[in-house]
Design a protein around this motif. Structure first.
Motif, mmCIF file in Angstrom:
data_model
loop_
_atom_site.group_PDB
_atom_site.id
_atom_site.type_symbol
_atom_site.label_atom_id
_atom_site.label_comp_id
_atom_site.label_asym_id
_atom_site.label_seq_id
_atom_site.Cartn_x
_atom_site.Cartn_y
_atom_site.Cartn_z
ATOM 1 N N SER A 1 0.825 -1.203 0.000
ATOM 2 C CA SER A 1 0.000 0.000 0.000
ATOM 3 C C SER A 1 0.855 1.248 0.000
ATOM 4 C CB SER A 1 -0.920 0.002 1.229
ATOM 5 O OG SER A 1 -1.633 1.211 1.316
ATOM 6 N N PHE A 2 1.888 1.267 0.837
ATOM 7 C CA PHE A 2 2.777 2.424 0.914
ATOM 8 C C PHE A 2 3.518 2.613 -0.401
ATOM 9 C CE2 PHE A 2 7.032 4.141 1.598
ATOM 10 C CZ PHE A 2 6.726 5.365 2.152
ATOM 11 N N TYR A 3 4.017 1.505 -0.955
ATOM 12 C CA TYR A 3 4.772 1.582 -2.206
ATOM 13 C C TYR A 3 3.888 2.099 -3.329
ATOM 14 C CZ TYR A 3 7.703 0.262 -6.157
ATOM 15 O OH TYR A 3 8.449 0.281 -7.294
ATOM 16 N N THR A 4 2.626 1.604 -3.374
ATOM 17 C CA THR A 4 1.713 2.036 -4.425
ATOM 18 C C THR A 4 1.408 3.511 -4.300
ATOM 19 O OG1 THR A 4 0.731 -0.163 -4.479
ATOM 20 C CG2 THR A 4 -0.553 1.632 -5.459
ATOM 21 N N GLN A 5 1.172 3.961 -3.054
ATOM 22 C CA GLN A 5 0.871 5.372 -2.839
ATOM 23 C C GLN A 5 2.045 6.241 -3.229
ATOM 24 O OE1 GLN A 5 -0.083 6.358 1.201
ATOM 25 N NE2 GLN A 5 -0.818 8.398 0.690
ATOM 26 N N ALA A 6 3.259 5.830 -2.837
ATOM 27 C CA ALA A 6 4.446 6.623 -3.130
ATOM 28 C C ALA A 6 4.719 6.672 -4.617
ATOM 29 C CB ALA A 6 5.660 6.042 -2.387
ATOM 30 N N ASN A 7 4.323 5.574 -5.333
ATOM 31 C CA ASN A 7 4.586 5.503 -6.753
ATOM 32 C C ASN A 7 3.372 5.874 -7.594
ATOM 33 O OD1 ASN A 7 7.428 4.196 -7.413
ATOM 34 N ND2 ASN A 7 6.692 3.350 -5.482
ATOM 35 N N ASP A 8 2.377 6.524 -6.990
ATOM 36 C CA ASP A 8 1.250 7.011 -7.757
ATOM 37 C C ASP A 8 1.728 8.092 -8.730
ATOM 38 O OD1 ASP A 8 -0.598 5.367 -6.657
ATOM 39 O OD2 ASP A 8 -1.312 6.815 -5.167
ATOM 40 N N PRO A 9 1.130 8.154 -9.907
ATOM 41 C CA PRO A 9 1.517 9.201 -10.865
ATOM 42 C C PRO A 9 1.310 10.593 -10.284
ATOM 43 C CG PRO A 9 0.212 7.492 -11.939
ATOM 44 C CD PRO A 9 0.136 7.216 -10.458
ATOM 45 N N ALA A 10 2.259 11.489 -10.581
ATOM 46 C CA ALA A 10 2.132 12.886 -10.175
ATOM 47 C C ALA A 10 1.828 13.783 -11.364
ATOM 48 C CB ALA A 10 3.416 13.360 -9.488
ATOM 49 N N GLY A 11 2.207 13.323 -12.560
ATOM 50 C CA GLY A 11 1.965 14.125 -13.747
ATOM 51 C C GLY A 11 2.531 13.463 -14.983
ATOM 52 N N LYS A 12 2.478 14.203 -16.099
ATOM 53 C CA LYS A 12 2.962 13.720 -17.381
ATOM 54 C C LYS A 12 4.026 14.673 -17.931
ATOM 55 C CE LYS A 12 0.334 10.077 -18.556
ATOM 56 N NZ LYS A 12 0.855 8.785 -19.014
ATOM 57 N N THR A 13 4.992 14.105 -18.641
ATOM 58 C CA THR A 13 5.993 14.914 -19.320
ATOM 59 C C THR A 13 5.400 15.422 -20.628
ATOM 60 O OG1 THR A 13 7.705 13.457 -18.421
ATOM 61 C CG2 THR A 13 8.355 14.945 -20.206
ATOM 62 N N PHE B 1 6.398 10.404 -11.134
ATOM 63 C CA PHE B 1 5.770 9.859 -9.934
ATOM 64 C C PHE B 1 6.142 10.671 -8.691
ATOM 65 C CE2 PHE B 1 6.230 6.486 -13.024
ATOM 66 C CZ PHE B 1 4.976 5.893 -13.024
ATOM 67 N N GLY B 2 5.410 10.388 -7.617
ATOM 68 C CA GLY B 2 5.620 11.106 -6.369
ATOM 69 C C GLY B 2 6.913 10.767 -5.656
ATOM 70 N N VAL B 3 7.702 9.862 -6.212
ATOM 71 C CA VAL B 3 8.995 9.518 -5.603
ATOM 72 C C VAL B 3 10.151 9.978 -6.473
ATOM 73 C CG1 VAL B 3 8.114 7.518 -4.350
ATOM 74 C CG2 VAL B 3 8.931 7.246 -6.701
ATOM 75 N N ASP B 4 9.870 10.707 -7.543
ATOM 76 C CA ASP B 4 10.899 11.031 -8.530
ATOM 77 C C ASP B 4 11.728 12.252 -8.155
ATOM 78 O OD1 ASP B 4 10.488 8.942 -10.242
ATOM 79 O OD2 ASP B 4 9.110 10.021 -11.558
ATOM 80 N N ARG B 5 13.013 12.150 -8.453
ATOM 81 C CA ARG B 5 13.926 13.296 -8.452
ATOM 82 C C ARG B 5 14.314 13.536 -9.908
ATOM 83 N NH1 ARG B 5 17.437 11.313 -5.563
ATOM 84 N NH2 ARG B 5 19.108 10.819 -7.041
ATOM 85 N N ILE B 6 13.989 14.710 -10.426
ATOM 86 C CA ILE B 6 14.148 14.986 -11.850
ATOM 87 C C ILE B 6 15.342 15.912 -12.058
ATOM 88 C CG2 ILE B 6 13.040 15.955 -13.899
ATOM 89 C CD1 ILE B 6 10.347 15.287 -12.511
ATOM 90 N N THR B 7 16.180 15.552 -13.037
ATOM 91 C CA THR B 7 17.392 16.307 -13.327
ATOM 92 C C THR B 7 17.440 16.671 -14.798
ATOM 93 O OG1 THR B 7 18.603 15.110 -11.599
ATOM 94 C CG2 THR B 7 19.918 16.273 -13.243
ATOM 95 N N THR B 8 17.743 17.933 -15.085
ATOM 96 C CA THR B 8 17.972 18.358 -16.465
ATOM 97 C C THR B 8 19.452 18.683 -16.634
ATOM 98 O OG1 THR B 8 17.464 20.669 -15.921
ATOM 99 C CG2 THR B 8 15.662 19.307 -16.735
ATOM 100 N N GLY B 9 20.001 18.348 -17.794
ATOM 101 C CA GLY B 9 21.408 18.574 -18.061
ATOM 102 C C GLY B 9 21.667 19.904 -18.731
ATOM 103 N N GLU B 10 22.896 20.055 -19.239
ATOM 104 C CA GLU B 10 23.294 21.263 -19.961
ATOM 105 C C GLU B 10 22.424 21.409 -21.209
ATOM 106 O OE1 GLU B 10 25.895 24.584 -20.018
ATOM 107 O OE2 GLU B 10 25.914 22.911 -18.599
ATOM 108 N N LYS B 11 21.957 22.635 -21.463
ATOM 109 C CA LYS B 11 21.128 22.951 -22.625
ATOM 110 C C LYS B 11 19.903 22.026 -22.716
ATOM 111 C CE LYS B 11 24.986 24.818 -25.321
ATOM 112 N NZ LYS B 11 25.785 24.709 -26.575
ATOM 113 N N SER B 12 19.351 21.704 -21.583
ATOM 114 C CA SER B 12 18.184 20.823 -21.517
ATOM 115 C C SER B 12 17.068 21.512 -20.741
ATOM 116 C CB SER B 12 18.545 19.497 -20.832
ATOM 117 O OG SER B 12 19.610 18.852 -21.499
ATOM 118 N N LYS B 13 15.845 21.096 -21.011
ATOM 119 C CA LYS B 13 14.698 21.649 -20.285
ATOM 120 C C LYS B 13 13.571 20.635 -20.324
ATOM 121 C CE LYS B 13 14.220 25.315 -22.853
ATOM 122 N NZ LYS B 13 13.648 26.562 -23.417
#
Length: 373
Positions: free
Chosen positions: A15-27, A54-66
């Motif tokens: 239950s905890f894993y499912t909640q934490a991995n629920d979608p947060a949005g779309k790219t 997802f609600g557990v994601d850490r998102i990183t953009t690189g050089e000349k990226s967005k």
């Protein structure tokens, strides 16, 4: 009962894993290197358009990226290059239209347009190295530069609670809409956006309580100039153009327009590395109902054959944030960028583009354009 404990424990974990991995949005846009790291297992994946975050994601953009993300409640998060964003919590119930969100900017910059969560009174906060931002409005921007935090409120208002519990309020019904907070907690309020937001600083309040305007804050300007020199950030558009598209009236103009408007090139200036350019054509469809650019095309000929580029993107208020989805030159694959802004009450779009062959970048073309409905 003893035999039920492992089952209950397993169900709780699932239950905890499912909640934490629920979608947060779309790219909705991923240009360059855009990575998501699952905070629960450190697995990494390259994000592309339409990918779920997802609600557990850490998102990183690189050089000349967005990147840009459409969140569950209809909110928008646009992440700039060299940025790190932690989605600490993003919950939204589509049935009750209630939820809460907490994100943390660790590096770089973001622009956010809040959605239904904030509109319906839910909690929405953005954590920064100097404090936590509470949202009272819709459209704001944050940029981290060498330990300092730059803030811009384009519409609505925000309250930044510092580590010493002092509150910095910016935006509607406040004296200032822009500020710089240093790593040591000093507050510099301004009446114009800092150059990290593509504008000049023309007024500053060094103590946070003086509303008298002063010309060109030299210390802040030097720091920002150094940042631009280090990162290669350059203004694409003139200050007059930026003021036109970042004014509060543009928000109303976009809201008032309905349906899809089709723009075509009315003037252009194009150069190619392999000869004269002929038969230039450019189109762009702008969907004001959904805030998107569903499709656009560029086509012209030179001595090497036909250049063709297809692109799409998002209305990002200060600019049309566009990404080339396919490009070619003759029989060769190509890549490129398109940048554009609104002018004249949305009746014109102006900008520039760069294209090059992937396997032979010395074969390239670039130009500027003006589009009209």
């Amino acid at each position: 009962m003893k035999h039920l404990l492992p089952v209950i424990t397993t169900l709780l974990c699932v239950s905890f894993y499912t909640q934490a991995n629920d979608p947060a949005g779309k790219t909705i846009l991923a240009r360059g290197s855009v990575l998501a790291v699952d905070g629960s297992n450190e697995q990494q994946r390259q994000l592309q358009r339409r990918d779920t975050v997802f609600g557990v994601d850490r998102i990183t953009t690189g050089e000349k990226s967005k990147a840009q993300f459409s969140m569950l409640d209809g909110g928008l998060i646009a992440l700039k290059e060299n940025s790190v964003l932690n989605i600490a919590n993003y919950e939204f119930n589509d049935n009750t239209q209630q939820g809460s969100a907490s994100i943390e900017l660790l590096k770089g910059g973001l622009r956010s347009i809040s959605g239904v969560i904030k509109k319906n009174g839910g909690s929405y906060s953005v954590k920064t190295p100097v404090g936590s931002i509470g949202i009272r409005g819709t459209h704001f921007e944050v940029q981290l530069v060498k330990g300092d935090v730059f803030l811009a409120v384009w519409d609505g208002a925000i309250d930044l609670t510092l580590e010493n519990n002092n509150v910095v309020s910016l935006g509607d019904n406040e004296a200032f809409s822009f500020a710089q907070i240093t790593a040591t907690g000093e507050v510099f309020k301004t009446t114009r956006a800092a150059r990290v937001f593509d504008q000049n600083i023309v007024a500053i309040d060094p103590k946070g309580d003086n509303e008298e305007e002063t010309e060109q804050a030299s210390i802040t300007e030097v720091e920002v100039n150094a940042f631009e020199a280090d990162t290669g950030v350059m203004d694409i558009y003139s200050e007059q153009q930026f003021q036109t598209v970042s004014s509060a009236s543009l928000v109303d103009q976009i809201a008032q327009r309905q349906g899809v408007f089709n723009y075509e090139a009315s003037s252009f200036n194009v150069n190619s590395s392999v000869g004269a350019v002929t038969d230039f054509a450019m189109t762009m469809a702008v969907d004001f109902d959904n805030g998107t650019v569903p499709d656009g095309e560029i086509s012209f000929n030179d001595a090497g054959g036909n250049w063709y580029a297809a692109y799409s993107g998002l209305i990002n208020l200060s600019e049309l944030d566009l990404a080339v989805t396919f490009a070619s030159h003759g029989n060769n694959k190509a890549e490129g960028d398109v940048d554009a802004i609104f002018l004249n009450d949305l009746d014109n779009i102006t900008g520039n583009f760069n294209l090059n062959e992937i396997n032979n970048p010395d074969v390239n073309a670039s130009g500027s354009f003006k589009l009209e409905p």
